[in-house]
Structure formats: C-alpha cells, structure tokens
Design a protein around this motif. Structure first.
Motif, mmCIF file in Angstrom:
data_model
loop_
_atom_site.group_PDB
_atom_site.id
_atom_site.type_symbol
_atom_site.label_atom_id
_atom_site.label_comp_id
_atom_site.label_asym_id
_atom_site.label_seq_id
_atom_site.Cartn_x
_atom_site.Cartn_y
_atom_site.Cartn_z
ATOM 1 N N GLU A 234 1.241 -1.261 -0.057
ATOM 2 C CA GLU A 234 -0.015 0.527 0.026
ATOM 3 C C GLU A 234 0.812 1.061 -0.098
ATOM 4 O O GLU A 234 0.330 2.151 -0.058
ATOM 5 C CB GLU A 234 -0.426 0.382 1.307
ATOM 6 C CG GLU A 234 -2.049 -1.278 1.244
ATOM 7 C CD GLU A 234 -3.183 -0.945 2.404
ATOM 8 O OE1 GLU A 234 -2.490 -0.081 3.685
ATOM 9 O OE2 GLU A 234 -4.277 -1.773 2.595
ATOM 10 N N ASP A 235 1.693 1.607 0.388
ATOM 11 C CA ASP A 235 3.074 2.102 0.657
ATOM 12 C C ASP A 235 4.421 2.406 -0.562
ATOM 13 O O ASP A 235 5.038 3.148 -1.007
ATOM 14 C CB ASP A 235 3.568 2.356 1.559
ATOM 15 C CG ASP A 235 3.034 2.304 3.259
ATOM 16 O OD1 ASP A 235 1.340 2.994 2.895
ATOM 17 O OD2 ASP A 235 3.706 1.820 3.878
ATOM 18 N N SER A 236 3.982 1.303 -1.343
ATOM 19 C CA SER A 236 4.713 1.281 -3.045
ATOM 20 C C SER A 236 4.190 2.613 -3.699
ATOM 21 O O SER A 236 3.515 2.611 -4.403
ATOM 22 C CB SER A 236 4.456 0.301 -3.276
ATOM 23 O OG SER A 236 3.790 -0.690 -3.646
ATOM 24 N N ASP A 237 5.020 2.389 -4.842
ATOM 25 C CA ASP A 237 5.431 3.423 -6.183
ATOM 26 C C ASP A 237 4.091 2.414 -6.903
ATOM 27 O O ASP A 237 2.838 3.079 -7.577
ATOM 28 C CB ASP A 237 6.311 3.470 -6.543
ATOM 29 C CG ASP A 237 7.118 3.952 -5.719
ATOM 30 O OD1 ASP A 237 6.706 5.176 -4.975
ATOM 31 O OD2 ASP A 237 8.628 4.388 -6.403
ATOM 32 N N ALA A 238 3.852 1.045 -6.730
ATOM 33 C CA ALA A 238 3.067 0.410 -7.843
ATOM 34 C C ALA A 238 1.769 0.582 -6.965
ATOM 35 O O ALA A 238 1.249 0.697 -8.154
ATOM 36 C CB ALA A 238 3.351 -1.375 -7.567
ATOM 37 N N CYS A 239 1.564 0.406 -6.184
ATOM 38 C CA CYS A 239 0.512 0.787 -5.482
ATOM 39 C C CYS A 239 -0.221 2.259 -5.774
ATOM 40 O O CYS A 239 -1.305 2.522 -6.558
ATOM 41 C CB CYS A 239 -0.124 0.503 -3.697
ATOM 42 S SG CYS A 239 -1.600 0.875 -3.522
ATOM 43 N N ARG A 240 0.433 2.945 -5.557
ATOM 44 C CA ARG A 240 -0.257 4.873 -5.905
ATOM 45 C C ARG A 240 0.031 4.473 -7.573
ATOM 46 O O ARG A 240 -0.936 5.711 -8.181
ATOM 47 C CB ARG A 240 1.198 5.449 -5.269
ATOM 48 C CG ARG A 240 0.912 5.475 -3.895
ATOM 49 C CD ARG A 240 2.312 6.874 -3.391
ATOM 50 N NE ARG A 240 3.329 6.758 -4.001
ATOM 51 C CZ ARG A 240 4.131 6.189 -2.323
ATOM 52 N NH1 ARG A 240 3.851 5.694 -1.496
ATOM 53 N NH2 ARG A 240 5.646 5.661 -3.321
ATOM 54 N N GLU A 241 0.152 3.944 -8.978
ATOM 55 C CA GLU A 241 0.767 4.112 -9.937
ATOM 56 C C GLU A 241 -1.092 3.502 -10.247
ATOM 57 O O GLU A 241 -1.983 4.129 -11.087
ATOM 58 C CB GLU A 241 1.774 3.349 -10.460
ATOM 59 C CG GLU A 241 1.517 3.581 -12.116
ATOM 60 C CD GLU A 241 3.111 2.635 -12.487
ATOM 61 O OE1 GLU A 241 2.093 2.583 -14.320
ATOM 62 O OE2 GLU A 241 3.721 2.378 -11.779
ATOM 63 N N LEU A 242 -1.184 2.361 -9.804
ATOM 64 C CA LEU A 242 -2.179 1.864 -9.794
ATOM 65 C C LEU A 242 -3.896 2.499 -10.050
ATOM 66 O O LEU A 242 -4.924 2.556 -9.824
ATOM 67 C CB LEU A 242 -2.969 0.372 -9.582
ATOM 68 C CG LEU A 242 -3.336 -0.238 -9.673
ATOM 69 C CD1 LEU A 242 -4.087 -0.903 -10.902
ATOM 70 C CD2 LEU A 242 -4.032 -1.554 -8.713
ATOM 71 N N ASN A 243 -3.556 3.274 -8.239
ATOM 72 C CA ASN A 243 -4.657 3.831 -7.596
ATOM 73 C C ASN A 243 -4.759 5.226 -9.058
ATOM 74 O O ASN A 243 -6.367 5.836 -8.683
ATOM 75 C CB ASN A 243 -4.871 4.726 -6.211
ATOM 76 C CG ASN A 243 -4.467 3.338 -5.264
ATOM 77 O OD1 ASN A 243 -5.173 2.197 -5.319
ATOM 78 N ND2 ASN A 243 -3.652 3.139 -4.609
ATOM 79 N N GLU A 244 -3.907 5.712 -9.315
ATOM 80 C CA GLU A 244 -3.784 7.077 -10.618
ATOM 81 C C GLU A 244 -4.553 6.433 -11.344
ATOM 82 O O GLU A 244 -5.547 7.143 -11.860
ATOM 83 C CB GLU A 244 -2.370 7.338 -10.474
ATOM 84 C CG GLU A 244 -1.934 8.078 -9.326
ATOM 85 C CD GLU A 244 -2.785 9.601 -9.069
ATOM 86 O OE1 GLU A 244 -2.901 9.962 -10.089
ATOM 87 O OE2 GLU A 244 -2.895 9.369 -7.644
ATOM 88 N N LEU A 245 -4.299 5.377 -11.959
ATOM 89 C CA LEU A 245 -4.862 4.511 -12.945
ATOM 90 C C LEU A 245 -6.812 4.795 -13.181
ATOM 91 O O LEU A 245 -7.683 4.751 -13.863
ATOM 92 C CB LEU A 245 -4.485 3.280 -13.466
ATOM 93 C CG LEU A 245 -3.032 3.262 -14.215
ATOM 94 C CD1 LEU A 245 -2.259 2.250 -14.172
ATOM 95 C CD2 LEU A 245 -2.639 4.519 -15.568
ATOM 96 N N LEU A 246 -6.691 4.191 -11.451
ATOM 97 C CA LEU A 246 -8.250 3.894 -11.573
ATOM 98 C C LEU A 246 -8.879 4.987 -10.816
ATOM 99 O O LEU A 246 -10.250 5.278 -11.556
ATOM 100 C CB LEU A 246 -8.300 3.523 -9.838
ATOM 101 C CG LEU A 246 -8.355 2.109 -9.672
ATOM 102 C CD1 LEU A 246 -7.612 1.003 -8.792
ATOM 103 C CD2 LEU A 246 -8.881 0.729 -10.767
#
Length: 275
Positions: A234-246
């Motif tokens: 949840e604190d990773s760049d990958a998660c943040r990137e996915l949330n931005e896409l959503l």
C-alpha cells in the motif's frame, strides 16, 4: 545498439570443452564469458594444459598461452589464472575482473557440492530461478543424507526459487522437506505455511492449521508477515500508480493496464524460459 567488443585471436575450428558447465567454446571471448558467469563452479582443475594449448593452437594466442604455461608450472591459484585470461582478452571492466578473481579465491578450496550450491544461490539472486532449481536438484543428488543441515538449506532455497515463480505448491513441498531435514529450521516451517496459504483456499488452509496445533505459533508469524507485506504494498509506488490509473478510468486506463500486464507477462516468461 549494443556496445562493440574488440576481439583477440582467431575463431577456433575445434572447440575447447568446459566440463564443469558442459559447454563448448570457440574463442577466448566465449571462454571469458563462461568463466565469469559460472565462477562458483570452478576449482584448481582450471589450470589445464589442454586449455593453454587450445588457446595457442586453435586461437593463435601464443603469447597468452606462454604465460598460462608458466602459471600452470608454478601451480598458481585459479584466480590468478583466470585473471590473466580476462585481462589479456580485455574482457569486462576492471571491477568485474576483480570480482571474478575474488569469487574464485573464495570458492577454489570448497568441495564441489558447496561450490554448486553457491552457484545456485547466485542464480536465485540474479533472478534465474528455473536454472537455480535444476542446480539445487543436482546438489541434492550429491550430498549424503547425514549432511542434514546443508540439505535443509538447499531445500529451503529451492522453495524460495519456486516461490519467485509463483509455483506455491512446489514451494510448499520444498519448504516442508527443508523442515523435515532439520526441525531446527523454523524459518522453513513458516515459509511452508506461507506457501500453503498462497496455494490453498482459505477454508482449507484454516482447517489444516487447526489440525496441526503444534504449528499454531508459526501460523501467527505468517499472518504477521502477510499483514506487513500488505502495508508495504500500500505504501509502494506500484500501488500509488494503480490508484492513479483507477482515478482516470475514462482516459487511457485500459490501455495503461494492458501495457502493464504485458510487461509483467514478458518478465515472467523471461524468468521461466530464460533463466
């Protein structure tokens, strides 16, 4: 475009066969590549008069061969022998040559099984998981049953390699074997339960843990690690990137997700087929 490499000597008509890696080589550059990629497998058997003669007669490198003859006559260390070849061929950076020589110094006096295990461990660290699994299986065939500590380590590392390939059922079998070899390897037990948790439906996993109350404490450690991993994601760049896409589903979301999935699939195929 790749970096050009200046070659030395001739391309041999007859190859030199490297027994340790089951590899034929046809020029000094191919020889250097195999030496650098498989350093952990080599010992004093490298000081081979046939190798020096091959470099002289097949590759036309009489000056290098003369130096190697001298090293063989002095019974020099494998690190000095290989360092001479790498330096003469200008193969790799100075740092890479020094690293290769240091690895040879560390492994030259080890027994063959220990060297092969270290090589397999190196393959795991390099992401070559399928090849590492094959190496671990070869080592297990060589090591006697009474060496249970080393066998436990090998089974454990084999489980790690399977896990990296998302083969959790096979990973669970390997971790369990590690624990059975050495009951003191508590980490193997925790990893076994974690692999089961990833491969079984939740109801089946809970029932399994309930049937083995002696492993309850280890199962709690699995849950702690799962929760920590979830928070780390949840604190990773990958998660943040996915949330931005959503957040922008109507502006290229599906194209971006498809591209990301294609990249992940490509990486996984490379790990399985190319390792």
């Amino acid at each position: 475009m790749g970096r050009l490499i200046e070659t030395v000597g001739k391309y041999a008509k007859n190859p030199y066969y490297i027994v340790q890696t089951d590899t034929p080589v046809y020029c000094v550059e191919e020889l250097c590549f195999v030496l650098c990629q498989n350093t952990f497998l080599f010992d004093r058997g490298l000081l081979d008069m046939k190798l020096a003669r091959w470099l002289e007669e097949e590759c036309g490198l009489w000056e290098l061969a003369r130096k190697l003859y001298t090293l063989i006559g002095r019974n020099e260390s494998p690190s000095v022998f290989v360092g001479m070849i790498l330096e003469y061929a200008h193969f790799g950076s100075e740092k890479k040559r020094q690293e290769t020589e240091e690895e040879l110094r560390m492994s030259a006096d080890m027994d063959a099984s220990t060297r092969r295990k270290r090589f397999a461990d190196h393959l795991v660290e390099s992401g070559c998981y399928s090849q590492a699994i094959l190496e671990y299986e070869r080592v297990l065939e060589e090591i006697p049953s009474m060496n249970y500590v080393m066998r436990s380590e090998i089974f454990h590392n084999k489980g790690v390699a399977f896990s990296r390939l998302f083969c959790f059922e096979e990973a669970a079998e390997a971790f369990l074997a590690a624990y059975q070899e050495n009951a003191g390897n508590v980490e193997a037990l925790i990893c076994y339960l974690a692999a089961l948790r990833m491969s079984l439906p939740e109801e089946e996993y809970i029932a399994f843990v309930a049937e083995n109350p002696g492993w309850h404490e280890a199962s709690l450690k699995v849950e702690e690690r799962m929760e920590r991993s979830r928070k780390d994601y949840e604190d990773s760049d990958a998660c943040r990137e996915l949330n931005e896409l959503l957040k922008r589903r109507d502006t290229g979301y599906y194209e971006a997700i498809s591209e990301k999935l294609a990249q992940m699939q490509k990486k996984y195929r490379e790990m399985v087929a190319g390792s």
